[in-house]
Design an enzyme around this catalytic site. Structure first.
Site, PDB file in Angstrom:
ATOM      1  N   ASP A 197      -7.334  17.319 -80.324  1.00  0.00           N
ATOM      2  CA  ASP A 197      -6.934  18.568 -80.973  1.00  0.00           C
ATOM      3  C   ASP A 197      -7.924  19.653 -80.542  1.00  0.00           C
ATOM      4  O   ASP A 197      -9.023  19.757 -81.075  1.00  0.00           O
ATOM      5  CB  ASP A 197      -6.932  18.409 -82.498  1.00  0.00           C
ATOM      6  CG  ASP A 197      -6.523  19.709 -83.211  1.00  0.00           C
ATOM      7  OD1 ASP A 197      -6.446  20.765 -82.545  1.00  0.00           O
ATOM      8  OD2 ASP A 197      -6.295  19.661 -84.433  1.00  0.00           O
ATOM      9  N   PHE A 239     -10.118  18.590 -89.568  1.00  0.00           N
ATOM     10  CA  PHE A 239      -9.199  19.664 -89.942  1.00  0.00           C
ATOM     11  C   PHE A 239      -8.141  19.792 -88.857  1.00  0.00           C
ATOM     12  O   PHE A 239      -8.451  20.118 -87.708  1.00  0.00           O
ATOM     13  CB  PHE A 239      -9.892  21.019 -90.131  1.00  0.00           C
ATOM     14  CG  PHE A 239      -8.894  22.074 -90.550  1.00  0.00           C
ATOM     15  CD1 PHE A 239      -8.522  22.219 -91.878  1.00  0.00           C
ATOM     16  CD2 PHE A 239      -8.271  22.871 -89.603  1.00  0.00           C
ATOM     17  CE1 PHE A 239      -7.551  23.149 -92.255  1.00  0.00           C
ATOM     18  CE2 PHE A 239      -7.303  23.805 -89.969  1.00  0.00           C
ATOM     19  CZ  PHE A 239      -6.948  23.943 -91.302  1.00  0.00           C
ATOM     20  N   LYS A 291      -3.924  28.655 -81.301  1.00  0.00           N
ATOM     21  CA  LYS A 291      -4.853  29.782 -81.445  1.00  0.00           C
ATOM     22  C   LYS A 291      -4.993  30.645 -80.180  1.00  0.00           C
ATOM     23  O   LYS A 291      -4.108  31.441 -79.895  1.00  0.00           O
ATOM     24  CB  LYS A 291      -6.205  29.268 -81.965  1.00  0.00           C
ATOM     25  CG  LYS A 291      -6.051  28.710 -83.392  1.00  0.00           C
ATOM     26  CD  LYS A 291      -7.350  28.500 -84.128  1.00  0.00           C
ATOM     27  CE  LYS A 291      -7.058  28.198 -85.599  1.00  0.00           C
ATOM     28  NZ  LYS A 291      -7.576  26.926 -86.076  1.00  0.00           N
TER      29      LYS A 291
END
Ligand SMILES: *Cc1c(COP(=O)(O)O)cnc(C)c1O
Length: 426
Positions: A233, A146, A274
């Site tokens: 990531d 994802f 985030k």
């Protein structure tokens, strides 16, 4: 109704249902306030937040230091665009590159944008430094990945729901099984046109899959061997979530400049988002050293909001909170306690079969099929019992509270979770 009246949950849900696109399926809880590990709904009911906005709110809701930095900067200068310099960006760039041990940062806003940026840098590096023929570059990705929701990113997803009817897809990606070193070597060896390997150090959305202890180090070594970039990531796993500042730090708990530590697997390109802002503001970043980052020249990539003064001020504050409050150590300690306590219950449970994770990024596997709605129903019950969590894939529930939680609160949460699960025993 007048905007001054207090809205009920039902009214708020009806408004979203009528006027908003239905691209999410939220739990039927309407939140209006947050502080630390807690959120409150419009009726005043208090909950423990065990999602932390998908690990964006690691520093806790409305952290006063982060909000303070944001308000102060918002009253001074919000946006100049990169057409001009501003007095915050360079300060932030120095801070963040020093913090993570890279030469340079490219500031963006959302996680998906940062992933896109990393892919573009990787391709450009491949053509200009590795010498791959134009338009031939391939980037290796993992099954179950994802990385966000843009057209290119969903092109290499294998989530049918994320892809179906969004084609035609972007080319140039090879998908291999996650946590499979042999598959990686085969893919790297399959063509001279491999530019890089994009990987989540722990697969969060897929259901919190923690790879073998030596997977990342071996993957990095293979990337070096084949002259391909190792792209991490860490949008979800980074910023103390897994009990180290980055998941690629392995078992190291030092607070920054991880490249000095033995267990550190240095990414060629690091992607953050985030919690880089503590959930206060969209801030993402791509970090790399000069020999990679310098392939990007003026006019070749950009973002109107990327690197804005508020983002810089907020990100500095958010990273300082990690150190000030020892959130790495807290995530590590409480994570072990969480898995030990839930694991103890699972020994005799008929409804939960497994707890896994690292630091405070954990998941519990529910004893039912992926298609069943048992995990969803458990999450509804958890909410009723004062704790908010969400299923990831069907029968897996992710548990990721803000890292500012204390031991007493965690044990309180464990008892809510265990008691709720017990209601579903068969
Ligand atoms: C959330 C996430 C993204 C995308 O971030 P957005 O801000 O939602 O675009 C990318 N990669 C990972 C690993 C994520 O968890």
């Amino acid at each position: 109704m007048s905007v001054l009246e207090k809205m009920s949950s039902a009214e708020a849900i009806a408004l979203e249902d009528k006027h908003g696109a239905h691209n999410y399926h939220p739990l039927p809880v309407v939140l209006s306030r947050g502080e630390g590990v807690y959120v409150w709904d419009v009726e005043g009911k208090k909950y423990y937040d065990f999602l932390s906005a998908y690990s964006a709110v690691n520093q806790g809701h409305c952290h006063p230091k982060i909000v303070g930095a944001m308000v102060q900067q918002a009253q001074t200068l919000t946006l100049t665009s990169r057409a001009f310099y501003n007095d915050k960006l360079g300060v932030y760039e120095q801070f963040v590159t020093d913090y993570f041990g890279f030469d340079k940062v490219l500031p963006m806003n959302t996680g998906a944008e940062a992933v896109e940026t990393a892919l573009k840098i990787c391709r450009k590096w491949a053509y200009e430094k590795k010498g791959i023929a134009e338009n031939q570059a391939q980037i290796i990705v993992c099954e179950g990945n994802f990385h966000g929701r843009t057209t290119t990113i969903i092109s290499f997803s294998n989530d049918a729901n994320a892809r179906k009817n969004f084609g035609p897809y972007t080319e140039g990606f090879i998908r291999i099984p996650y946590d499979d070193i042999e598959a990686l070597e085969n893919a790297l060896n399959s063509s001279p046109n491999i530019a890089g390997f994009l990987v989540e150090p722990i697969q969060g959305e897929a259901g919190v899959y923690v790879p073998n202890e030596d997977y990342l180090a071996k993957a990095k070594a293979l990337c070096e061997k084949y002259n391909a970039l190792f792209i991490a990531d860490e949008v979800q796993t980074g910023i103390a979530r897994t009990g180290s500042i980055l998941a690629v730090c392995g078992n190291c708990t030092c607070e920054n400049k991880c490249e000095k530590q033995a267990t550190y697997v240095a990414p060629d390109i690091l992607i953050l988002g985030k919690a880089l802002s503590g959930g206060a503001y969209p801030v993402s970043a791509v970090l790399a050293n000069d020999h990679i980052m310098n392939v990007i020249k003026p006019g070749q990539h950009g973002s109107t909001f990327g690197g804005n003064p508020i983002a810089g001020a907020v990100a500095i504050a958010a990273l300082e909170v990690i150190n000030d409050e020892k959130l790495i150590q807290n995530a590590r300690r409480l994570g072990k306690l969480f898995r030990a306590q839930i694991g103890e219950y699972i020994k005799t449970s008929t409804i939960a079969t497994l707890v896994r994770g690292k630091g405070l990024l954990n998941a519990v596997v529910i004893n039912d099929t992926e298609e069943s709605d048992t995990a969803w129903n458990i999450c509804l019950k958890l909410a009723e019992n004062g704790l908010l969590a969400k299923p990831t894939h069907g029968n897996i529930i992710r548990f990721a509270p803000p890292l500012v939680m204390n031991e007493e609160q965690l044990l309180d949460c464990v008892s809510i979770i265990v008691n709720t699960l017990k209601e579903f025993e068969r």
